[in-house]
Design a protein around this motif. Structure first.
Motif, PDB file in Angstrom:
ATOM      1  N   ARG A  30       0.836  -1.196   0.000  1.00 48.35           N
ATOM      2  CA  ARG A  30       0.000   0.000   0.000  1.00 48.35           C
ATOM      3  C   ARG A  30       0.875   1.252   0.000  1.00 48.35           C
ATOM      4  O   ARG A  30       0.616   2.203  -0.733  1.00 48.35           O
ATOM      5  CB  ARG A  30      -0.913  -0.008   1.229  1.00 48.35           C
ATOM      6  CG  ARG A  30      -2.036   1.008   1.149  1.00 48.35           C
ATOM      7  CD  ARG A  30      -2.812   1.049   2.453  1.00 48.35           C
ATOM      8  NE  ARG A  30      -1.977   1.527   3.554  1.00 48.35           N
ATOM      9  CZ  ARG A  30      -1.686   2.816   3.753  1.00 48.35           C
ATOM     10  NH1 ARG A  30      -2.162   3.721   2.951  1.00 48.35           N
ATOM     11  NH2 ARG A  30      -0.921   3.173   4.744  1.00 48.35           N
ATOM     12  N   VAL A  31       1.933   1.195   0.798  1.00 47.93           N
ATOM     13  CA  VAL A  31       2.852   2.341   0.881  1.00 47.93           C
ATOM     14  C   VAL A  31       3.545   2.538  -0.461  1.00 47.93           C
ATOM     15  O   VAL A  31       3.712   3.671  -0.916  1.00 47.93           O
ATOM     16  CB  VAL A  31       3.891   2.114   2.002  1.00 47.93           C
ATOM     17  CG1 VAL A  31       4.986   3.180   1.957  1.00 47.93           C
ATOM     18  CG2 VAL A  31       3.211   2.123   3.364  1.00 47.93           C
ATOM     19  N   ARG A  32       3.909   1.430  -1.090  1.00 49.20           N
ATOM     20  CA  ARG A  32       4.570   1.515  -2.393  1.00 49.20           C
ATOM     21  C   ARG A  32       3.652   2.171  -3.425  1.00 49.20           C
ATOM     22  O   ARG A  32       4.086   2.967  -4.259  1.00 49.20           O
ATOM     23  CB  ARG A  32       4.969   0.112  -2.873  1.00 49.20           C
ATOM     24  CG  ARG A  32       6.288  -0.361  -2.309  1.00 49.20           C
ATOM     25  CD  ARG A  32       7.473   0.418  -2.861  1.00 49.20           C
ATOM     26  NE  ARG A  32       7.772   0.035  -4.247  1.00 49.20           N
ATOM     27  CZ  ARG A  32       8.620  -0.926  -4.582  1.00 49.20           C
ATOM     28  NH1 ARG A  32       9.279  -1.580  -3.670  1.00 49.20           N
ATOM     29  NH2 ARG A  32       8.829  -1.225  -5.837  1.00 49.20           N
ATOM     30  N   ALA A  33       2.360   1.835  -3.377  1.00 45.77           N
ATOM     31  CA  ALA A  33       1.387   2.416  -4.302  1.00 45.77           C
ATOM     32  C   ALA A  33       1.286   3.914  -4.078  1.00 45.77           C
ATOM     33  O   ALA A  33       1.217   4.693  -5.034  1.00 45.77           O
ATOM     34  CB  ALA A  33       0.027   1.748  -4.103  1.00 45.77           C
ATOM     35  N   GLU A  34       1.297   4.316  -2.818  1.00 49.40           N
ATOM     36  CA  GLU A  34       1.229   5.745  -2.493  1.00 49.40           C
ATOM     37  C   GLU A  34       2.487   6.445  -3.000  1.00 49.40           C
ATOM     38  O   GLU A  34       2.410   7.539  -3.559  1.00 49.40           O
ATOM     39  CB  GLU A  34       1.127   5.922  -0.969  1.00 49.40           C
ATOM     40  CG  GLU A  34      -0.192   5.431  -0.390  1.00 49.40           C
ATOM     41  CD  GLU A  34      -1.325   6.415  -0.623  1.00 49.40           C
ATOM     42  OE1 GLU A  34      -1.097   7.617  -0.432  1.00 49.40           O
ATOM     43  OE2 GLU A  34      -2.418   5.972  -1.006  1.00 49.40           O
ATOM     44  N   GLU A  35       3.613   5.795  -2.828  1.00 53.16           N
ATOM     45  CA  GLU A  35       4.877   6.375  -3.283  1.00 53.16           C
ATOM     46  C   GLU A  35       4.903   6.519  -4.796  1.00 53.16           C
ATOM     47  O   GLU A  35       5.375   7.517  -5.332  1.00 53.16           O
ATOM     48  CB  GLU A  35       6.053   5.506  -2.832  1.00 53.16           C
ATOM     49  CG  GLU A  35       6.426   5.750  -1.388  1.00 53.16           C
ATOM     50  CD  GLU A  35       7.552   4.842  -0.944  1.00 53.16           C
ATOM     51  OE1 GLU A  35       8.043   4.047  -1.760  1.00 53.16           O
ATOM     52  OE2 GLU A  35       7.934   4.947   0.234  1.00 53.16           O
ATOM     53  N   THR A  36       4.371   5.495  -5.486  1.00 54.50           N
ATOM     54  CA  THR A  36       4.335   5.537  -6.948  1.00 54.50           C
ATOM     55  C   THR A  36       3.488   6.705  -7.422  1.00 54.50           C
ATOM     56  O   THR A  36       3.859   7.424  -8.352  1.00 54.50           O
ATOM     57  CB  THR A  36       3.766   4.214  -7.495  1.00 54.50           C
ATOM     58  OG1 THR A  36       4.545   3.138  -6.995  1.00 54.50           O
ATOM     59  CG2 THR A  36       3.789   4.200  -9.017  1.00 54.50           C
ATOM     60  N   LYS A  37       2.359   6.917  -6.738  1.00 56.50           N
ATOM     61  CA  LYS A  37       1.476   8.021  -7.093  1.00 56.50           C
ATOM     62  C   LYS A  37       2.189   9.361  -6.873  1.00 56.50           C
ATOM     63  O   LYS A  37       2.134  10.255  -7.717  1.00 56.50           O
ATOM     64  CB  LYS A  37       0.204   7.959  -6.230  1.00 56.50           C
ATOM     65  CG  LYS A  37      -1.033   8.334  -7.006  1.00 56.50           C
ATOM     66  CD  LYS A  37      -2.281   7.860  -6.289  1.00 56.50           C
ATOM     67  CE  LYS A  37      -2.566   8.676  -5.039  1.00 56.50           C
ATOM     68  NZ  LYS A  37      -3.877   8.311  -4.444  1.00 56.50           N
ATOM     69  N   ALA A  38       2.871   9.448  -5.757  1.00 61.19           N
ATOM     70  CA  ALA A  38       3.591  10.681  -5.433  1.00 61.19           C
ATOM     71  C   ALA A  38       4.730  10.896  -6.427  1.00 61.19           C
ATOM     72  O   ALA A  38       4.973  12.018  -6.868  1.00 61.19           O
ATOM     73  CB  ALA A  38       4.138  10.611  -4.014  1.00 61.19           C
ATOM     74  N   ASN A  39       5.406   9.804  -6.794  1.00 58.59           N
ATOM     75  CA  ASN A  39       6.507   9.916  -7.748  1.00 58.59           C
ATOM     76  C   ASN A  39       6.005  10.325  -9.121  1.00 58.59           C
ATOM     77  O   ASN A  39       6.660  11.088  -9.822  1.00 58.59           O
ATOM     78  CB  ASN A  39       7.263   8.585  -7.849  1.00 58.59           C
ATOM     79  CG  ASN A  39       8.245   8.421  -6.698  1.00 58.59           C
ATOM     80  OD1 ASN A  39       8.691   9.413  -6.118  1.00 58.59           O
ATOM     81  ND2 ASN A  39       8.579   7.211  -6.374  1.00 58.59           N
ATOM     82  N   THR A  40       4.836   9.803  -9.513  1.00 60.44           N
ATOM     83  CA  THR A  40       4.266  10.169 -10.809  1.00 60.44           C
ATOM     84  C   THR A  40       4.014  11.669 -10.849  1.00 60.44           C
ATOM     85  O   THR A  40       4.286  12.328 -11.854  1.00 60.44           O
ATOM     86  CB  THR A  40       2.957   9.399 -11.053  1.00 60.44           C
ATOM     87  OG1 THR A  40       3.221   8.009 -10.943  1.00 60.44           O
ATOM     88  CG2 THR A  40       2.394   9.700 -12.434  1.00 60.44           C
ATOM     89  N   ALA A  41       3.514  12.206  -9.748  1.00 59.06           N
ATOM     90  CA  ALA A  41       3.260  13.647  -9.674  1.00 59.06           C
ATOM     91  C   ALA A  41       4.574  14.433  -9.761  1.00 59.06           C
ATOM     92  O   ALA A  41       4.629  15.481 -10.405  1.00 59.06           O
ATOM     93  CB  ALA A  41       2.535  13.972  -8.377  1.00 59.06           C
ATOM     94  N   ARG A  42       5.596  13.891  -9.140  1.00 57.58           N
ATOM     95  CA  ARG A  42       6.893  14.587  -9.148  1.00 57.58           C
ATOM     96  C   ARG A  42       7.598  14.443 -10.487  1.00 57.58           C
ATOM     97  O   ARG A  42       8.475  15.226 -10.823  1.00 57.58           O
ATOM     98  CB  ARG A  42       7.790  14.031  -8.029  1.00 57.58           C
ATOM     99  CG  ARG A  42       7.329  14.493  -6.664  1.00 57.58           C
ATOM    100  CD  ARG A  42       8.388  14.264  -5.629  1.00 57.58           C
ATOM    101  NE  ARG A  42       8.797  12.870  -5.525  1.00 57.58           N
ATOM    102  CZ  ARG A  42       9.629  12.409  -4.606  1.00 57.58           C
ATOM    103  NH1 ARG A  42      10.135  13.219  -3.713  1.00 57.58           N
ATOM    104  NH2 ARG A  42       9.959  11.152  -4.558  1.00 57.58           N
ATOM    105  N   ARG A  43       7.217  13.407 -11.261  1.00 62.62           N
ATOM    106  CA  ARG A  43       7.845  13.201 -12.571  1.00 62.62           C
ATOM    107  C   ARG A  43       7.148  14.001 -13.657  1.00 62.62           C
ATOM    108  O   ARG A  43       7.670  14.148 -14.753  1.00 62.62           O
ATOM    109  CB  ARG A  43       7.807  11.704 -12.944  1.00 62.62           C
ATOM    110  CG  ARG A  43       8.720  10.853 -12.128  1.00 62.62           C
ATOM    111  CD  ARG A  43       9.013   9.560 -12.879  1.00 62.62           C
ATOM    112  NE  ARG A  43       7.812   9.051 -13.526  1.00 62.62           N
ATOM    113  CZ  ARG A  43       7.168   7.962 -13.137  1.00 62.62           C
ATOM    114  NH1 ARG A  43       7.592   7.277 -12.120  1.00 62.62           N
ATOM    115  NH2 ARG A  43       6.099   7.561 -13.778  1.00 62.62           N
TER     116      ARG A  43
END
Ligand SMILES: [Zn+2]
Length: 71
Positions: A30-43
């Motif tokens: 779940r944390v990884r999914a949240e991180e991926t979402k946050a990373n997508t926004a940062r990318r």
């Protein structure tokens, strides 16, 4: 007259929690999914609105092609 006391041992009370690891991995997912979402926004470049494929450098504030446009 004394009565011999036999020492009582509690060996065999081993504790192992196989479910703890399972819960941890699920929480990790779940944390990884949240991180991926946050990373997508940062990318995502705020200038051209495209996924640059890497985290936008804070010093540039936009993707490299936007910061350094080819002449
Ligand atoms: Zn851009």
């Amino acid at each position: 007259m004394s009565t011999p006391q036999s020492p009582v041992s509690f060996y065999g009370a081993t504790t192992h929690l196989p479910h703890a690891q399972e819960n941890q991995s699920r929480e990790h997912q779940r944390v990884r999914a949240e991180e991926t979402k946050a990373n997508t926004a940062r990318r995502t470049c705020p200038h051209c609105r495209t996924d640059a494929g890497y985290v936008i450098p804070p010093s540039l504030g936009m993707c490299v092609p936007c910061a350094y446009p080819e002449p």
